[in-house]
Design an enzyme around this catalytic site. Structure first.
Site, PDB file in Angstrom:
ATOM      1  CD  GLN A 138      54.594  36.775  43.867  1.00  0.00           C
ATOM      2  OE1 GLN A 138      55.460  35.937  43.647  1.00  0.00           O
ATOM      3  NE2 GLN A 138      53.361  36.441  44.220  1.00  0.00           N
ATOM      4  CE  LYS A 177      52.173  35.137  47.635  1.00  0.00           C
ATOM      5  NZ  LYS A 177      51.209  34.417  46.800  1.00  0.00           N
ATOM      6  CB  CYS A 196      44.556  39.006  44.469  1.00  0.00           C
ATOM      7  SG  CYS A 196      43.822  37.490  45.047  1.00  0.00           S
ATOM      8  CG  ASP A 204      53.658  43.068  48.449  1.00  0.00           C
ATOM      9  OD1 ASP A 204      54.299  42.044  48.740  1.00  0.00           O
ATOM     10  OD2 ASP A 204      52.489  43.037  48.003  1.00  0.00           O
ATOM     11  CG  HIS A 262      48.032  40.831  45.936  1.00  0.00           C
ATOM     12  ND1 HIS A 262      47.263  40.724  47.069  1.00  0.00           N
ATOM     13  CD2 HIS A 262      47.997  39.614  45.351  1.00  0.00           C
ATOM     14  CE1 HIS A 262      46.799  39.492  47.168  1.00  0.00           C
ATOM     15  NE2 HIS A 262      47.227  38.797  46.126  1.00  0.00           N
TER      16      HIS A 262
END
Ligand code: C6P
Length: 416
Positions: A211, A234, A373, A208, A131
């Site tokens: 997600q 999220k 993104c 990261d 991203h």
């Protein structure tokens, strides 16, 4: 021919009842089918009520007052930190820094750890599926410090090429930063193996988790992550709060990010002594209600069960891949269901992704269209954009049927 419909793992009707927005008609007689949780998730009443209650009963600034409200607000905020720490199995709550979001967490690491520890010609390894928030902060730092950025390629099936990664590690990188799950391909990367490989070559690892943390159990100690970042919005929590987890020694050695109130022990006119972690990185009045809301979101996810959530998403994404593959002209990007989370980005031959999304919206089916993104990944896939349906604990296999019906409507409208 329609596929055999699988059974939902979770009691979706009961789960949906927790999310008031999912009862909403987006136009008369058309209920929303929310397939955009990768962008942001909906919020259960448990989170909304916790934040409401905080403002009604306990609102005050934290770490400052000695009155009842200030003490209550401080305790609720710090309890949320403990809840988040336990959720990812962090060794201590003070290793949890509340930021605004994943993006801010990565910028924090780049501009504090990175500014101090990286020097001209140092190598930083990223991936082609990142991203923008795990690319641009490193590009900014690379320009400031003259760093060498290298990228693990994505192969045609949507997997990272670990052989190339192995050879990049011969460059003795200082840092490897990668997403645990792609927000476009849905690929779940072998984060533990990749972290181990990086450590063996002496690099620090930033994962990261934007997600991953919301969708399946993530244990920072098991992963061996040096930094893990994610966003509250999220994972059923509010916007405005995110998390940076860091190894204690690294956090303690890093200089502050932003200067101001609360991040100091002592200030004189020309100098200051920084506070200890986590406060050193939480300058100014933080997002108090939001952090408390995030704590409630974590409680909610744990009550449903992360394993059950992951299993539900597997059933739905498996079914979605199968049904999408039956639609002539549809191309889905990314790996097989077994290696992916609840994301299906796709294109329909002859129709721009934005037009697909617009027609879907006419039936209440909310998907995202664009580059999500992740422009470099779309360049690699040689497409300007994709439509993306993404799934969370409140999505059922029926939602997939509604998506497919709406795609057939697009085909009809565009005479395909
Ligand atoms: N992806 C999407 O629609 P923020 O915006 O800071 O909360 O999260 C940034 C981010 C970082 N990493 C990954 C893997 C992400 O998916 C995201 C956010 C959303 O795909 C919004 S662009």
């Amino acid at each position: 021919m329609e596929s055999l419909k699988p059974t939902d793992v979770l009691d979706i009707e009961r789960i949906q009842a927790d999310f008031p927005i999912l009862a909403r008609e987006v136009k008369p007689g058309v209920k929303v089918v929310y397939l955009d949780s990768t962008a942001t998730t909906q919020k259960p009443v448990q989170v909304i009520e916790t934040m409401n209650e905080y403002y009604r009963r306990s609102n005050a600034n934290i770490h400052r007052g000695i009155h009842v409200l200030a003490e209550e607000a401080t305790a609720l905020y710090e309890d949320a930190r403990v809840t988040v720490a336990k959720f990812i199995n962090a060794p201590a709550a003070r290793q949890i820094i509340f930021t605004r979001n994943t993006t801010e967490s990565i910028n924090l690491v780049a501009q504090t750890w990175g500014r101090v520890n990286l020097n001209p010609a140092d190598v930083v390894i990223l991936t082609e599926m990142e991203h923008h928030s795990n690319l641009v902060p490193w590009q900014i730092l690379a320009a400031q410090k003259n760093l060498q950025l290298e990228f693990i390629p994505v192969d045609a099936q949507g997997y990272l090429d670990l052989e190339v990664y192995r050879s990049l590690l011969d460059l003795n990188p200082k840092l490897v930063a990668f997403t645990q799950m792609s927000n476009v391909l849905g690929t779940i990367n072998p984060a533990m193996e990749m972290t181990q490989m990086a450590h063996d070559s002496g690099a620090i690892v930033l994962i990261d988790g934007a997600q991953s943390v919301p969708h399946f159990p993530v244990d920072v100690q098991e992963l061996g992550a040096d930094f893990l970042v994610f966003s509250g919005h999220k994972m059923c929590g509010p916007t405005g709060v995110g998390v940076l987890y860091g190894r204690k020694k690294l956090l303690e050695e890093m200089p502050p990010f932003l200067g101001g109130g609360d991040m100091i022990k002592r200030v004189q006119l020309r100098s200051f002594i920084p506070n200890s972690i986590p406060y050193k990185f939480e300058a100014g009045t933080p997002a108090i209600a939001e952090a408390i809301g995030l704590g409630a979101a974590v409680d909610y996810l744990q009550q449903v069960g992360l394993d059950a959530i992951a299993a539900q998403e597997q059933v739905v994404v498996d079914y979605a891949l199968e049904r999408l593959s039956e639609v002539p002209g549809v191309t889905v990007y990314g790996p097989e269901a077994i290696d992916r989370g609840g994301v299906t980005a796709f294109n329909l031959d002859g129709v721009h992704a934005h037009d697909v999304a617009q027609v879907l919206d006419g039936d209440g089916v909310a998907v995202r269209a664009g580059h999500h993104c992740a422009m470099p990944l779309h360049d690699k896939l040689n497409i300007p954009a994709s439509a993306r349906a993404s799934y969370y604990l409140y999505n059922s296999v029926e939602d997939v049927d509604k998506l497919i019906d709406a795609i057939y409507k697009v085909k009809k409208i565009f005479r395909l």
